[in-house]
Design a protein around this motif. Sequence first.
Motif, PDB file in Angstrom:
ATOM      1  N   GLN A  70      -9.124   7.009   5.473  1.00 21.21           N
ATOM      2  CA  GLN A  70      -7.770   7.088   6.023  1.00 21.21           C
ATOM      3  C   GLN A  70      -7.021   8.319   5.505  1.00 21.21           C
ATOM      4  O   GLN A  70      -6.084   8.791   6.153  1.00 21.21           O
ATOM      5  CB  GLN A  70      -6.987   5.823   5.660  1.00 21.21           C
ATOM      6  CG  GLN A  70      -7.579   4.528   6.163  1.00 21.21           C
ATOM      7  CD  GLN A  70      -7.669   4.482   7.671  1.00 21.21           C
ATOM      8  OE1 GLN A  70      -6.756   4.917   8.371  1.00 21.21           O
ATOM      9  NE2 GLN A  70      -8.768   3.960   8.175  1.00 21.21           N
ATOM     10  N   GLY A 113       0.822  -1.202   0.000  1.00 22.73           N
ATOM     11  CA  GLY A 113       0.000   0.000   0.000  1.00 22.73           C
ATOM     12  C   GLY A 113       0.854   1.249   0.000  1.00 22.73           C
ATOM     13  O   GLY A 113       2.073   1.201  -0.185  1.00 22.73           O
ATOM     14  N   TYR A 115      -2.381   5.001   5.987  1.00 25.52           N
ATOM     15  CA  TYR A 115      -2.185   3.925   5.017  1.00 25.52           C
ATOM     16  C   TYR A 115      -3.406   3.905   4.101  1.00 25.52           C
ATOM     17  O   TYR A 115      -4.523   3.630   4.548  1.00 25.52           O
ATOM     18  CB  TYR A 115      -2.022   2.581   5.729  1.00 25.52           C
ATOM     19  CG  TYR A 115      -0.922   2.589   6.761  1.00 25.52           C
ATOM     20  CD1 TYR A 115       0.381   2.272   6.407  1.00 25.52           C
ATOM     21  CD2 TYR A 115      -1.185   2.949   8.075  1.00 25.52           C
ATOM     22  CE1 TYR A 115       1.397   2.291   7.341  1.00 25.52           C
ATOM     23  CE2 TYR A 115      -0.171   2.973   9.019  1.00 25.52           C
ATOM     24  CZ  TYR A 115       1.114   2.647   8.649  1.00 25.52           C
ATOM     25  OH  TYR A 115       2.124   2.674   9.574  1.00 25.52           O
ATOM     26  N   VAL A 116      -3.196   4.199   2.844  1.00 23.44           N
ATOM     27  CA  VAL A 116      -4.295   4.289   1.877  1.00 23.44           C
ATOM     28  C   VAL A 116      -4.068   3.251   0.784  1.00 23.44           C
ATOM     29  O   VAL A 116      -2.969   3.113   0.242  1.00 23.44           O
ATOM     30  CB  VAL A 116      -4.383   5.705   1.261  1.00 23.44           C
ATOM     31  CG1 VAL A 116      -5.513   5.771   0.244  1.00 23.44           C
ATOM     32  CG2 VAL A 116      -4.595   6.743   2.349  1.00 23.44           C
ATOM     33  N   GLY A 117      -5.127   2.516   0.447  1.00 21.90           N
ATOM     34  CA  GLY A 117      -5.019   1.499  -0.587  1.00 21.90           C
ATOM     35  C   GLY A 117      -4.255   0.276  -0.132  1.00 21.90           C
ATOM     36  O   GLY A 117      -3.710  -0.459  -0.948  1.00 21.90           O
ATOM     37  N   GLU A 118      -4.225   0.036   1.173  1.00 18.85           N
ATOM     38  CA  GLU A 118      -3.422  -1.060   1.698  1.00 18.85           C
ATOM     39  C   GLU A 118      -4.089  -2.410   1.459  1.00 18.85           C
ATOM     40  O   GLU A 118      -5.315  -2.529   1.423  1.00 18.85           O
ATOM     41  CB  GLU A 118      -3.184  -0.877   3.197  1.00 18.85           C
ATOM     42  CG  GLU A 118      -4.443  -1.033   4.032  1.00 18.85           C
ATOM     43  CD  GLU A 118      -4.273  -0.481   5.424  1.00 18.85           C
ATOM     44  OE1 GLU A 118      -4.445  -1.240   6.380  1.00 18.85           O
ATOM     45  OE2 GLU A 118      -3.992   0.723   5.544  1.00 18.85           O
ATOM     46  N   ALA A 119      -3.264  -3.421   1.278  1.00 20.74           N
ATOM     47  CA  ALA A 119      -3.731  -4.801   1.172  1.00 20.74           C
ATOM     48  C   ALA A 119      -2.863  -5.636   2.098  1.00 20.74           C
ATOM     49  O   ALA A 119      -1.636  -5.612   1.992  1.00 20.74           O
ATOM     50  CB  ALA A 119      -3.625  -5.304  -0.266  1.00 20.74           C
ATOM     51  N   LYS A 135      -7.776   3.875  -7.314  1.00 18.31           N
ATOM     52  CA  LYS A 135      -6.369   3.920  -6.942  1.00 18.31           C
ATOM     53  C   LYS A 135      -5.581   4.680  -7.997  1.00 18.31           C
ATOM     54  O   LYS A 135      -5.813   4.526  -9.196  1.00 18.31           O
ATOM     55  CB  LYS A 135      -5.817   2.505  -6.782  1.00 18.31           C
ATOM     56  CG  LYS A 135      -6.425   1.738  -5.614  1.00 18.31           C
ATOM     57  CD  LYS A 135      -5.812   0.366  -5.468  1.00 18.31           C
ATOM     58  CE  LYS A 135      -6.437  -0.373  -4.291  1.00 18.31           C
ATOM     59  NZ  LYS A 135      -5.842  -1.727  -4.106  1.00 18.31           N
ATOM     60  N   SER A 190     -13.651   2.895   3.179  1.00 19.36           N
ATOM     61  CA  SER A 190     -12.811   2.743   4.372  1.00 19.36           C
ATOM     62  C   SER A 190     -11.386   3.205   4.127  1.00 19.36           C
ATOM     63  O   SER A 190     -10.727   3.738   5.033  1.00 19.36           O
ATOM     64  CB  SER A 190     -12.820   1.278   4.827  1.00 19.36           C
ATOM     65  OG  SER A 190     -12.350   0.428   3.792  1.00 19.36           O
ATOM     66  N   GLU A 191     -10.889   3.028   2.906  1.00 23.33           N
ATOM     67  CA  GLU A 191      -9.540   3.473   2.570  1.00 23.33           C
ATOM     68  C   GLU A 191      -9.508   4.983   2.340  1.00 23.33           C
ATOM     69  O   GLU A 191      -8.548   5.656   2.720  1.00 23.33           O
ATOM     70  CB  GLU A 191      -9.038   2.746   1.322  1.00 23.33           C
ATOM     71  CG  GLU A 191      -8.877   1.254   1.495  1.00 23.33           C
ATOM     72  CD  GLU A 191      -7.806   0.911   2.509  1.00 23.33           C
ATOM     73  OE1 GLU A 191      -6.774   1.602   2.558  1.00 23.33           O
ATOM     74  OE2 GLU A 191      -8.006  -0.052   3.268  1.00 23.33           O
ATOM     75  N   LEU A 251     -11.174   1.905  -4.973  1.00 26.38           N
ATOM     76  CA  LEU A 251     -10.757   2.293  -3.628  1.00 26.38           C
ATOM     77  C   LEU A 251     -11.992   2.372  -2.744  1.00 26.38           C
ATOM     78  O   LEU A 251     -12.849   3.235  -2.943  1.00 26.38           O
ATOM     79  CB  LEU A 251     -10.042   3.647  -3.647  1.00 26.38           C
ATOM     80  CG  LEU A 251      -9.407   4.052  -2.316  1.00 26.38           C
ATOM     81  CD1 LEU A 251      -8.107   3.288  -2.092  1.00 26.38           C
ATOM     82  CD2 LEU A 251      -9.143   5.554  -2.265  1.00 26.38           C
TER      83      LEU A 251
END
Length: 408
Positions: A344, A65, A147-151, A301, A340-341, A337
């Motif tokens: 953040q 991410g 943390y944005v776009g985290e996996a 994203k 929830s992301e 996206l």
Amino acid sequence: MGFLVKQECPQCGGPVELDETDHILQCPYCDVKSFLFSEGPFRFVLPHKIENKKILYIPYLRFRGVVYACQARRVSYRIMDITRLAVPIKRFPISLGLRPQAMKMRFVSQKSQGSFLKCFLKTSEMLARAEKQSSAGISEEIFHRAYVGEAINLIYLPLYFEKGVLFDAITHRPVAKLPRDREKFSSITENAPPWQLTFLATLCPRCGWNLEGQKDSVVLTCPNCQTAWEAQRGQFVPVDFLVVASDDPDLTYLPFWRMSVRTEGIAINSFADFIRITNQPRVVQKSWDHQGMEFWAPAFKIRPKLFLAISRRLTLSQEHLEGKKEFPNEIRHPVTLPLSEAIQGVKVTLAASTVNKKDILPKLPEISMAVRGATLVYLPFKQTAHEMIETHTGLAINKKSLEFGRYL
């Protein structure tokens, strides 16, 4: 760099290959579409061809991410992809290296015969390691991270026993000797991890029509009853949306999250408050004192620099855009996206929008921001040779950057 996953169709059992970013499985044999859902991290196993031997699966936690760091005078960012051993045993390799990218993995299932070591590395600890890595070379104090776009995924490495030695089930090379205190070793194993992949039928919960979406979509839409849906807690829940109309021909609609935010620790009760606090070079209009504060973020994203620029531009514009709850016939970019992301990134957008950063950024730890409501807004864009230009605000997004963002 992403990886590929092999999975059988839940309807007919046909083999399907998925990209890491895929959320929809569409079978090429029976054409049935299913949405992949998990309450926790997705869990994968690296493939092996060992038979008639006891397999032991070792967990590795993977973070991928964008990490944003708000310092005294600037907002920095970094795309990260790290994998770490998730058990406190030094006998095993600390990382999987390039194996996840070089091999086609599978989801953990009842067919994954063997014993699984329990995962001891918590997500918070993994993020702490990500923070430490993202802070390398940064001397200034960091007041906020996002943390944005985290996996976050769990990947299991298969090992097998032979003559008191654990061998890598893929390379057949010895990894470690079994510890003398084997009872303690066996106490942290389980026959199957308490996790199951859920396949949600892509049918509208309201009218039963087929939901539409591309393979990496996190929000699906129903063209029949004009609704939008997002997977939560093992089911589809409705998403409030709005489509802003335009009279221009040949449009493409891009999705954005518009979030109504309540703040504590700093007085941002209106758009006028936001303009004053961020010290914008603009004359505050009287009507802005009665205009609620809304933060914007891309619902797709994209590179972190552009994510910040787009979020700041739309948040500062606060255009009063009228729309309707009816999907256009023109092309719509998928929502990749989730809300929830996007949440953040709200505090990061505040930091990026502030002109005099040394006055606001040190106060970020004391500021809390909660989203009271959110709407998915589709904005119309005209296409040029290299850019997409929004017809109302003039916001321009490079086509290549938009395409690249689907692989983040």
